[in-house]
Scaffold this motif. Structure first.
Motif, PDB file in Angstrom:
ATOM      1  N   PHE A  19      55.604  65.609  38.757  1.00 38.83           N
ATOM      2  CA  PHE A  19      56.494  65.267  39.865  1.00 38.83           C
ATOM      3  C   PHE A  19      57.711  66.187  39.891  1.00 38.83           C
ATOM      4  O   PHE A  19      58.115  66.675  40.939  1.00 38.83           O
ATOM      5  N   LEU A  20      58.306  66.420  38.727  1.00 38.04           N
ATOM      6  CA  LEU A  20      59.481  67.292  38.652  1.00 38.04           C
ATOM      7  C   LEU A  20      59.133  68.728  39.022  1.00 38.04           C
ATOM      8  O   LEU A  20      59.921  69.430  39.661  1.00 38.04           O
ATOM      9  N   PHE A  21      57.964  69.183  38.627  1.00 43.63           N
ATOM     10  CA  PHE A  21      57.544  70.550  38.924  1.00 43.63           C
ATOM     11  C   PHE A  21      57.194  70.731  40.399  1.00 43.63           C
ATOM     12  O   PHE A  21      57.597  71.703  41.030  1.00 43.63           O
ATOM     13  N   ALA A  22      56.444  69.775  40.950  1.00 40.87           N
ATOM     14  CA  ALA A  22      55.924  69.919  42.306  1.00 40.87           C
ATOM     15  C   ALA A  22      56.955  69.613  43.390  1.00 40.87           C
ATOM     16  O   ALA A  22      56.950  70.244  44.450  1.00 40.87           O
ATOM     17  N   ALA A  23      57.837  68.644  43.155  1.00 38.84           N
ATOM     18  CA  ALA A  23      58.770  68.223  44.205  1.00 38.84           C
ATOM     19  C   ALA A  23      60.117  67.828  43.603  1.00 38.84           C
ATOM     20  O   ALA A  23      60.499  66.654  43.631  1.00 38.84           O
ATOM     21  N   PRO A  24      60.866  68.799  43.071  1.00 38.66           N
ATOM     22  CA  PRO A  24      62.133  68.441  42.418  1.00 38.66           C
ATOM     23  C   PRO A  24      63.161  67.829  43.368  1.00 38.66           C
ATOM     24  O   PRO A  24      63.896  66.921  42.978  1.00 38.66           O
ATOM     25  N   GLU A  25      63.200  68.296  44.599  1.00 38.28           N
ATOM     26  CA  GLU A  25      64.187  67.758  45.545  1.00 38.28           C
ATOM     27  C   GLU A  25      63.861  66.315  45.909  1.00 38.28           C
ATOM     28  O   GLU A  25      64.757  65.468  45.968  1.00 38.28           O
ATOM     29  N   LEU A  26      62.591  66.027  46.128  1.00 45.39           N
ATOM     30  CA  LEU A  26      62.175  64.651  46.418  1.00 45.39           C
ATOM     31  C   LEU A  26      62.477  63.747  45.225  1.00 45.39           C
ATOM     32  O   LEU A  26      62.969  62.635  45.390  1.00 45.39           O
ATOM     33  N   TRP A  27      62.207  64.237  44.017  1.00 46.46           N
ATOM     34  CA  TRP A  27      62.495  63.464  42.810  1.00 46.46           C
ATOM     35  C   TRP A  27      63.986  63.173  42.707  1.00 46.46           C
ATOM     36  O   TRP A  27      64.392  62.052  42.412  1.00 46.46           O
ATOM     37  N   ARG A  28      64.820  64.186  42.986  1.00 42.60           N
ATOM     38  CA  ARG A  28      66.273  64.016  42.908  1.00 42.60           C
ATOM     39  C   ARG A  28      66.763  62.980  43.927  1.00 42.60           C
ATOM     40  O   ARG A  28      67.554  62.097  43.601  1.00 42.60           O
ATOM     41  N   ARG A  29      66.263  63.069  45.157  1.00 42.10           N
ATOM     42  CA  ARG A  29      66.677  62.100  46.185  1.00 42.10           C
ATOM     43  C   ARG A  29      66.244  60.685  45.817  1.00 42.10           C
ATOM     44  O   ARG A  29      66.988  59.722  46.022  1.00 42.10           O
ATOM     45  N   THR A  30      65.054  60.561  45.257  1.00 42.59           N
ATOM     46  CA  THR A  30      64.561  59.252  44.841  1.00 42.59           C
ATOM     47  C   THR A  30      65.456  58.669  43.755  1.00 42.59           C
ATOM     48  O   THR A  30      65.822  57.486  43.800  1.00 42.59           O
ATOM     49  N   MET A  31      65.811  59.487  42.778  1.00 39.50           N
ATOM     50  CA  MET A  31      66.680  59.008  41.691  1.00 39.50           C
ATOM     51  C   MET A  31      68.067  58.629  42.219  1.00 39.50           C
ATOM     52  O   MET A  31      68.657  57.639  41.778  1.00 39.50           O
ATOM     53  N   GLU A  32      68.588  59.384  43.182  1.00 38.91           N
ATOM     54  CA  GLU A  32      69.885  59.052  43.781  1.00 38.91           C
ATOM     55  C   GLU A  32      69.819  57.714  44.506  1.00 38.91           C
ATOM     56  O   GLU A  32      70.752  56.911  44.434  1.00 38.91           O
TER      57      GLU A  32
END
Length: 63
Positions: A19-32
């Motif tokens: 998940f971090l490799f493929a979509a870091p921006e999506l992961w970051r927004r989800t965590m926010e």
């Protein structure tokens, strides 16, 4: 049993890394978004994921 548990934990690490490799921006927004939730909401979400995971394991073991 301990080997299976270790394998499962390794698989979790692979999936999280993917998940971090493929979509870091999506992961970051989800965590926010998760940071903005109340503790009770996170507990309900965690309980739902836990129940879904246990049900999946039970279903796969029964098959």
């Amino acid at each position: 049993m301990p080997a299976a548990l270790l394998q499962a934990l390794c698989l979790v690490a692979v999936i999280e890394g993917l998940f971090l490799f493929a979509a870091p921006e999506l992961w970051r927004r989800t965590m926010e978004q998760l940071l903005g939730r109340a503790d009770a909401s996170l507990r309900r979400l965690g309980a739902g994921v836990l129940v879904a995971g246990l049900a999946s394991l039970w279903w796969m073991h029964a098959a």
